[in-house]
Scaffold this active site. Sequence first.
Site, PDB file in Angstrom:
ATOM      1  CB  SER A 130      -0.888  -0.009   1.247  1.00 52.27           C
ATOM      2  OG  SER A 130      -1.503   1.241   1.455  1.00 52.27           O
ATOM      3  CE1 TYR A 154      -3.848  -2.001   5.245  1.00 53.88           C
ATOM      4  CE2 TYR A 154      -3.464   0.276   4.583  1.00 53.88           C
ATOM      5  CZ  TYR A 154      -3.673  -1.049   4.258  1.00 53.88           C
ATOM      6  OH  TYR A 154      -3.703  -1.434   2.943  1.00 53.88           O
ATOM      7  CE  LYS A 158      -1.718  -4.285   3.143  1.00 49.27           C
ATOM      8  NZ  LYS A 158      -1.857  -5.580   2.425  1.00 49.27           N
TER       9      LYS A 158
END
Length: 337
Positions: A130, A154, A158
Amino acid sequence: MEIFETRVAREVPGAWLVVGGAGYIGSHVVRRLRQDGRAVVALDDLSTGDAARVPDDVPLVIGSFADRVLVSAVLREHRIVGVIHLAARKSATESVSYPRRYYRDNVEGMRVLLDEMVDAGVTRFLLSSSASVYGVPSDPMVTEATPTAPISPYGETKLICEWLLRSAGRANGLSWVALRYFNVVGADDPLLADTSHDNLFPLVFQEVAAGRPATVTGVDYQTKDGTGVRDYVHVADVADAHAAAVERLERQQSADVYNVGTGVGYSVLEVLDAIRSISGLPVEVVALPRRPGDAPEIVANVDKIARELAWKAGYDLEAMVRSAWRAWSRLDAASAL
């Protein structure tokens, strides 16, 4: 362990395993690989995915990629030659409230998946990463060499998954590619529409259809119109990027990271203007304060993926909005029946 499938499927030698294959992006990837004639198996716990998205000729195994026994059985029984990993918790906002949940599911699940791949002798891995790994960059046009500084749990998970993959590549001889998506939108088919409650397009569509105003968080950035600027990329283009990466992994040893975007930034107000034009509905706007940590502008430099994988996005903003609105409208009409 017996593998539970939603349908009886023939044995598929030499298949690619798409983890999260019943999800929004995963289902597009599955269809794209099938169009190329590749054998595919989908693994999905259906927590956010939909079994109806998976073609009838693709085996669908229902379960978690963190289930060590299940993953081992799938890799061996379907003779998997490569893994495409798209399953993860993905809300940056939610991850701030529930960081341990994100680390458990995203990072620990990734470790289990890599462990079982190594044990089974599967050596190709394609990771869904991402643009969130970049955080708030000093230069809004980011290359793969831009320093990574994620600002949410988050984004951290990643980046850690990328680190795990890189380390496993060195230690265990894995050939791998990580694709850093920017803002994925659109749909090839109403059945595959984005139904997430976290993404801009479906959120705005829902508000517009209900006659409510769209909320815009942050209207005082130093950007073209004061709203945040992002790189939006059509999900069909993202699926094509996966196909190009799979071809690369089948052809040669790799250890590469690529941005997946258009290289063009659009502001939130430009997106709302496009939605207003295409839907034919008025789109009122309510301005809210900035969300902490949001970057004013972030756009992908896509020179590397164009040069090395011969991939380039084909959809502009109007085409992206049109496909997304068409898919969402048909899905919404069907759900109302």
